[in-house]
Design an enzyme around this catalytic site. Structure first.
Site, PDB file in Angstrom:
ATOM      1  N   GLU A  49      24.794  48.833  11.524  1.00  0.00           N
ATOM      2  CA  GLU A  49      25.730  49.794  12.097  1.00  0.00           C
ATOM      3  C   GLU A  49      25.011  50.995  12.705  1.00  0.00           C
ATOM      4  O   GLU A  49      25.399  51.510  13.758  1.00  0.00           O
ATOM      5  CB  GLU A  49      26.721  50.262  11.029  1.00  0.00           C
ATOM      6  CG  GLU A  49      27.750  49.221  10.637  1.00  0.00           C
ATOM      7  CD  GLU A  49      28.671  48.851  11.788  1.00  0.00           C
ATOM      8  OE1 GLU A  49      29.082  49.760  12.538  1.00  0.00           O
ATOM      9  OE2 GLU A  49      28.963  47.654  11.944  1.00  0.00           O
ATOM     10  N   CYS A 205      36.970  43.674  26.255  1.00  0.00           N
ATOM     11  CA  CYS A 205      37.447  44.988  26.715  1.00  0.00           C
ATOM     12  C   CYS A 205      36.250  45.885  27.025  1.00  0.00           C
ATOM     13  O   CYS A 205      36.119  46.993  26.505  1.00  0.00           O
ATOM     14  CB  CYS A 205      38.349  45.606  25.642  1.00  0.00           C
ATOM     15  SG  CYS A 205      39.390  46.950  26.242  1.00  0.00           S
ATOM     16  N   CYS A 212      40.432  40.939  31.248  1.00  0.00           N
ATOM     17  CA  CYS A 212      41.819  41.058  30.784  1.00  0.00           C
ATOM     18  C   CYS A 212      42.533  39.713  30.662  1.00  0.00           C
ATOM     19  O   CYS A 212      43.378  39.530  29.784  1.00  0.00           O
ATOM     20  CB  CYS A 212      42.603  41.978  31.729  1.00  0.00           C
ATOM     21  SG  CYS A 212      41.959  43.666  31.781  1.00  0.00           S
ATOM     22  N   CYS A 215      42.185  38.329  27.238  1.00  0.00           N
ATOM     23  CA  CYS A 215      42.469  39.239  26.127  1.00  0.00           C
ATOM     24  C   CYS A 215      43.776  38.861  25.442  1.00  0.00           C
ATOM     25  O   CYS A 215      44.782  38.596  26.107  1.00  0.00           O
ATOM     26  CB  CYS A 215      42.553  40.670  26.650  1.00  0.00           C
ATOM     27  SG  CYS A 215      42.939  41.892  25.372  1.00  0.00           S
ATOM     28  N   CYS A 221      49.214  45.477  27.022  1.00  0.00           N
ATOM     29  CA  CYS A 221      48.275  46.583  27.250  1.00  0.00           C
ATOM     30  C   CYS A 221      48.814  47.487  28.347  1.00  0.00           C
ATOM     31  O   CYS A 221      49.021  47.055  29.480  1.00  0.00           O
ATOM     32  CB  CYS A 221      46.905  46.035  27.637  1.00  0.00           C
ATOM     33  SG  CYS A 221      45.705  47.317  28.054  1.00  0.00           S
TER      34      CYS A 221
END
Length: 366
Positions: A49, A205, A212, A215, A221
């Site tokens: 991370e 994204c 898109c 997605c 959206c």
């Protein structure tokens, strides 16, 4: 905020629906073979991370593998020197991340016996370099407990999904995005959900060219419905970067080694090894008179720019040769032998110049 509406005006997206769609997409298309996904121990998740902050997955993979091979657990990392840690971080950028990783490892060993306080968000965020989102990711991915994340990928997904106006760095905008992140985070499958929403932002994204059509939220959206995917999230207001200049002295001794100095722990390139730097020629001359008298300056190389987040630094490499080296054999300096490189952290421009100096070129280009 009311439920998100489809373009036809029908209520479409409850938290349960969002979670179902996201996890169904992840089960089919999500990335599950990244090195930090194979053993989701808190230490391994934490290192990944931190490395992934403002850095692409493709760049991180090799760094992560080398880092874990040298520091397989928090005890090994805590026992290492800062130089060892920064050496393996060289080229990854944002070196404060490496310094904070090292400091946090020492705190974890000294205060928690090498265990992560994953049952306390407050204790996790008290560790150097761990903010609210990073702590949430470590908790969720390594333990399956409820942890809320809001990294750059998640901000982009939520900002587009709800057409959240404004730069996410503004407190009001950030608060709204945290509210949405809290709203959609489930109580089950936390590890998969966290990976899934970050994956969605990283693979579909995306910042410049979102995919898109693939997605799972294309029909709901709001940014897509408005045809303004690239508008969200809104960019930070641009400022003209200040311009600075420095002279880097590439001082070579009779053995062909180059002088490096260790930077102070805080500030630009904190703790890394760099060439001596000077604001102007007068300061350079004074340093040579005091520490390397008789050094012969060669023609300066062309300058090149190194851009930080808050200013652009123009670097003028100044090669020189010296015979008398005793004056510069001080604490926090070393003579770097390119044939037998030391395991130390190097600032990116310094590594670039060291590579250009093998053999010592008269005028390399950058």
């Amino acid at each position: 905020m009311p439920e998100l509406l489809t373009t036809s005006g029908n209520i479409a997206l409850t938290p349960a629906t969002f979670q179902h769609r996201l996890l169904e997409w992840y089960d089919r298309h999500g990335r599950k073979t990244l090195p930090w996904q194979q053993d989701k121990a808190p230490y391994r998740v934490w290192v990944s991370e931190i490395m992934l902050q403002q850095t692409q997955v493709a760049t991180v993979i090799d760094y992560y593998r080398r880092f874990m091979a040298r520091f397989p657990d928090v005890h090994a990392l805590a026992a290492a020197s800062q130089d060892e840690v920064l050496h393996l971080w060289t080229g990854l950028g944002y070196y404060a991340r490496g310094r904070n990783l090292h400091k946090a490892a020492q705190i974890l060993v000294e205060r928690y016996g090498g265990e992560f306080p994953v049952h306390s968000l407050e204790a996790m965020t008290a560790l150097p370099g761990i903010g609210r989102s990073t702590a949430g990711a470590i908790i969720a991915i390594s333990t399956g407990q409820r942890g809320v994340i809001l990294d750059g990928n998640v901000k982009r997904v939520l900002a587009r999904l709800h057409a959240v106006a404004g730069w996410p760095g503004k407190p009001a905008v950030e608060r709204e995005l945290w509210r949405l992140a809290e709203r959609y985070t489930p109580d089950e499958r936390l590890d998969d959900y966290s990976q899934a929403i970050m994956d969605l932002g990283a693979t579909l994204c995306k910042r410049g060219t979102p995919s898109c059509l693939f997605c799972p939220f294309e029909d709901v959206c709001l940014a897509h419905a408005q045809g303004e995917e690239r508008r969200f999230p809104e960019s930070k207001p641009r400022k003209v970067l200040p311009e600075r200049q420095t002279i880097m002295l590439l001082l070579r001794n009779e053995e062909g080694r180059l002088l490096l100095e260790q930077r102070p722990g805080a500030g630009i390139w904190g703790g890394l090894w760099c060439f001596p730097q000077f604001d102007d020629r007068e300061a350079l001359s004074r340093w040579i008179d005091a520490k390397a008298p008789g050094a012969i300056l060669e023609p300066a190389w062309n300058s090149f720019a190194h851009t930080f987040s808050h200013f652009r630094l123009h670097i003028v490499p100044q090669p020189a040769r010296c015979k008398r080296t005793g004056h510069v054999s001080e604490v926090d300096t070393l003579w770097y032998d390119s044939a037998r490189p030391a395991n130390i952290g190097l600032a990116a421009p310094v590594k670039q110049l060291l590579n250009a100096s093998r053999p010592f070129a008269a005028q390399p280009s950058f």
